[in-house]
Write a protein that holds these residues in place. Sequence first.
Motif, PDB file in Angstrom:
ATOM      1  N   GLU A 100      56.362  19.589 -40.110  1.00  0.00           N
ATOM      2  CA  GLU A 100      56.419  18.529 -39.098  1.00  0.00           C
ATOM      3  C   GLU A 100      55.902  19.020 -37.746  1.00  0.00           C
ATOM      4  O   GLU A 100      55.240  18.289 -37.019  1.00  0.00           O
ATOM      5  CB  GLU A 100      57.852  18.003 -38.953  1.00  0.00           C
ATOM      6  CG  GLU A 100      58.334  17.169 -40.126  1.00  0.00           C
ATOM      7  CD  GLU A 100      57.541  15.881 -40.293  1.00  0.00           C
ATOM      8  OE1 GLU A 100      56.916  15.436 -39.314  1.00  0.00           O
ATOM      9  OE2 GLU A 100      57.537  15.336 -41.403  1.00  0.00           O
ATOM     10  N   TRP A 101      56.214  20.268 -37.415  1.00  0.00           N
ATOM     11  CA  TRP A 101      55.725  20.830 -36.150  1.00  0.00           C
ATOM     12  C   TRP A 101      54.195  20.831 -36.125  1.00  0.00           C
ATOM     13  O   TRP A 101      53.564  20.408 -35.167  1.00  0.00           O
ATOM     14  CB  TRP A 101      56.264  22.238 -35.948  1.00  0.00           C
ATOM     15  CG  TRP A 101      55.719  22.909 -34.725  1.00  0.00           C
ATOM     16  CD1 TRP A 101      54.668  23.774 -34.661  1.00  0.00           C
ATOM     17  CD2 TRP A 101      56.180  22.736 -33.371  1.00  0.00           C
ATOM     18  NE1 TRP A 101      54.440  24.172 -33.367  1.00  0.00           N
ATOM     19  CE2 TRP A 101      55.363  23.538 -32.548  1.00  0.00           C
ATOM     20  CE3 TRP A 101      57.203  21.999 -32.783  1.00  0.00           C
ATOM     21  CZ2 TRP A 101      55.537  23.633 -31.180  1.00  0.00           C
ATOM     22  CZ3 TRP A 101      57.379  22.079 -31.410  1.00  0.00           C
ATOM     23  CH2 TRP A 101      56.551  22.870 -30.625  1.00  0.00           C
ATOM     24  N   TRP A 102      53.596  21.318 -37.210  1.00  0.00           N
ATOM     25  CA  TRP A 102      52.135  21.405 -37.243  1.00  0.00           C
ATOM     26  C   TRP A 102      51.490  20.034 -37.326  1.00  0.00           C
ATOM     27  O   TRP A 102      50.476  19.773 -36.657  1.00  0.00           O
ATOM     28  CB  TRP A 102      51.681  22.270 -38.414  1.00  0.00           C
ATOM     29  CG  TRP A 102      50.189  22.354 -38.485  1.00  0.00           C
ATOM     30  CD1 TRP A 102      49.373  21.794 -39.413  1.00  0.00           C
ATOM     31  CD2 TRP A 102      49.322  22.990 -37.544  1.00  0.00           C
ATOM     32  NE1 TRP A 102      48.050  22.058 -39.123  1.00  0.00           N
ATOM     33  CE2 TRP A 102      47.989  22.788 -37.973  1.00  0.00           C
ATOM     34  CE3 TRP A 102      49.546  23.725 -36.370  1.00  0.00           C
ATOM     35  CZ2 TRP A 102      46.894  23.284 -37.282  1.00  0.00           C
ATOM     36  CZ3 TRP A 102      48.443  24.216 -35.676  1.00  0.00           C
ATOM     37  CH2 TRP A 102      47.140  23.998 -36.127  1.00  0.00           C
ATOM     38  N   ASN A 103      52.034  19.137 -38.124  1.00  0.00           N
ATOM     39  CA  ASN A 103      51.418  17.831 -38.345  1.00  0.00           C
ATOM     40  C   ASN A 103      51.677  16.841 -37.211  1.00  0.00           C
ATOM     41  O   ASN A 103      50.971  15.839 -37.102  1.00  0.00           O
ATOM     42  CB  ASN A 103      51.911  17.225 -39.666  1.00  0.00           C
ATOM     43  CG  ASN A 103      51.399  17.991 -40.869  1.00  0.00           C
ATOM     44  OD1 ASN A 103      50.264  18.452 -40.889  1.00  0.00           O
ATOM     45  ND2 ASN A 103      52.257  18.146 -41.877  1.00  0.00           N
ATOM     46  N   SER A 104      52.673  17.108 -36.396  1.00  0.00           N
ATOM     47  CA  SER A 104      52.997  16.175 -35.326  1.00  0.00           C
ATOM     48  C   SER A 104      52.811  16.813 -33.945  1.00  0.00           C
ATOM     49  O   SER A 104      51.820  16.554 -33.256  1.00  0.00           O
ATOM     50  CB  SER A 104      54.442  15.673 -35.477  1.00  0.00           C
ATOM     51  OG  SER A 104      54.777  14.802 -34.418  1.00  0.00           O
ATOM     52  N   VAL A 105      53.721  17.688 -33.574  1.00  0.00           N
ATOM     53  CA  VAL A 105      53.724  18.210 -32.204  1.00  0.00           C
ATOM     54  C   VAL A 105      52.506  19.091 -31.919  1.00  0.00           C
ATOM     55  O   VAL A 105      51.824  18.917 -30.907  1.00  0.00           O
ATOM     56  CB  VAL A 105      55.025  18.997 -31.938  1.00  0.00           C
ATOM     57  CG1 VAL A 105      55.032  19.533 -30.503  1.00  0.00           C
ATOM     58  CG2 VAL A 105      56.234  18.105 -32.170  1.00  0.00           C
ATOM     59  N   ALA A 106      52.228  20.041 -32.806  1.00  0.00           N
ATOM     60  CA  ALA A 106      51.137  20.997 -32.555  1.00  0.00           C
ATOM     61  C   ALA A 106      49.798  20.290 -32.371  1.00  0.00           C
ATOM     62  O   ALA A 106      48.976  20.697 -31.539  1.00  0.00           O
ATOM     63  CB  ALA A 106      51.056  22.001 -33.694  1.00  0.00           C
ATOM     64  N   ARG A 107      49.562  19.259 -33.150  1.00  0.00           N
ATOM     65  CA  ARG A 107      48.288  18.537 -33.033  1.00  0.00           C
ATOM     66  C   ARG A 107      48.149  17.880 -31.663  1.00  0.00           C
ATOM     67  O   ARG A 107      47.040  17.794 -31.113  1.00  0.00           O
ATOM     68  CB  ARG A 107      48.176  17.491 -34.138  1.00  0.00           C
ATOM     69  CG  ARG A 107      47.969  18.107 -35.516  1.00  0.00           C
ATOM     70  CD  ARG A 107      47.913  17.054 -36.605  1.00  0.00           C
ATOM     71  NE  ARG A 107      47.694  17.662 -37.905  1.00  0.00           N
ATOM     72  CZ  ARG A 107      46.500  17.892 -38.437  1.00  0.00           C
ATOM     73  NH1 ARG A 107      45.416  17.567 -37.758  1.00  0.00           N
ATOM     74  NH2 ARG A 107      46.384  18.455 -39.624  1.00  0.00           N
ATOM     75  N   GLU A 124      60.727  11.154 -31.878  1.00  0.00           N
ATOM     76  CA  GLU A 124      60.107  10.115 -32.705  1.00  0.00           C
ATOM     77  C   GLU A 124      59.772  10.606 -34.107  1.00  0.00           C
ATOM     78  O   GLU A 124      59.458   9.815 -34.987  1.00  0.00           O
ATOM     79  CB  GLU A 124      58.820   9.625 -32.032  1.00  0.00           C
ATOM     80  CG  GLU A 124      59.069   8.886 -30.721  1.00  0.00           C
ATOM     81  CD  GLU A 124      57.792   8.649 -29.949  1.00  0.00           C
ATOM     82  OE1 GLU A 124      56.710   9.056 -30.454  1.00  0.00           O
ATOM     83  OE2 GLU A 124      57.848   8.083 -28.843  1.00  0.00           O
ATOM     84  N   THR A 125      59.827  11.910 -34.329  1.00  0.00           N
ATOM     85  CA  THR A 125      59.484  12.477 -35.626  1.00  0.00           C
ATOM     86  C   THR A 125      60.574  12.178 -36.644  1.00  0.00           C
ATOM     87  O   THR A 125      61.766  12.350 -36.367  1.00  0.00           O
ATOM     88  CB  THR A 125      59.282  13.997 -35.511  1.00  0.00           C
ATOM     89  OG1 THR A 125      58.251  14.251 -34.553  1.00  0.00           O
ATOM     90  CG2 THR A 125      58.881  14.601 -36.847  1.00  0.00           C
ATOM     91  N   ASN A 126      60.174  11.737 -37.832  1.00  0.00           N
ATOM     92  CA  ASN A 126      61.143  11.333 -38.863  1.00  0.00           C
ATOM     93  C   ASN A 126      61.744  12.500 -39.633  1.00  0.00           C
ATOM     94  O   ASN A 126      62.827  12.399 -40.183  1.00  0.00           O
ATOM     95  CB  ASN A 126      60.483  10.374 -39.861  1.00  0.00           C
ATOM     96  CG  ASN A 126      60.102   9.050 -39.218  1.00  0.00           C
ATOM     97  OD1 ASN A 126      60.834   8.546 -38.369  1.00  0.00           O
ATOM     98  ND2 ASN A 126      58.957   8.505 -39.600  1.00  0.00           N
TER      99      ASN A 126
END
Length: 216
Positions: free
Chosen positions: A141-148, A169-171
């Motif tokens: 989730e970190w890489w696919n959401s926040v890091a991007r 907001e991340t599920n």
Amino acid sequence: MMIHDSYGSRNSELECQEFLISVLKLLDFYQINLGFQYAVTELKRLSPMVFELSLKLQLGCQFRIHEWVKPSFHVMMERPVSSISRLEAHRMGMEYFWILMTTKAQIDEHYHALAYTEPALDQSDGVCNTPWACAVVWKDEWWNSVARHLLHPESPCRSQSGIIALLQETNFDGGNCASCKAGIVLKLIGSPTLWYQEEQKDIACVQVMDAQMNGD
């Protein structure tokens, strides 16, 4: 009155700007403070499309109009480096442009490193029943959401409030429990890591004002 009449005869804001800058230089040379302040006031009335920030910064530095320097530099800091023209860089001067570039490079390096490795989950309270699964999901989730968002080439999200909003907001679908999500959000809210951009911009503005006050 002579200044006012001459200024009023100009047909465009650009011509007005050129005239007022000439007046500013002349009155500064002869140290006529009342007329100088009049020219400053009239320049403020020009539209931002004409009286550009880089020119405002240049004049603020040249004539020690301190109230123009910090706000103009701060807004220039918000812009991508690629959007700053050669003329604007020239107007800023080597010292201030170096401060801007160095600060932006430090911010980029910090957030690139932050994006590369996800912050560790705090599972020390023993509430989480699936610590291994949560750790795996959190990494994804970190890489696919926040890091991007941190690494976005055009409009990266670097503010503390923006990053926290992304996390909230991340599920965390696929196994991350509510305890781990709440824990990492709370951990990052209290971490100075996410305040780095704001801190570095404040430091840069202090450096600029120090140089301004010292006459560099």
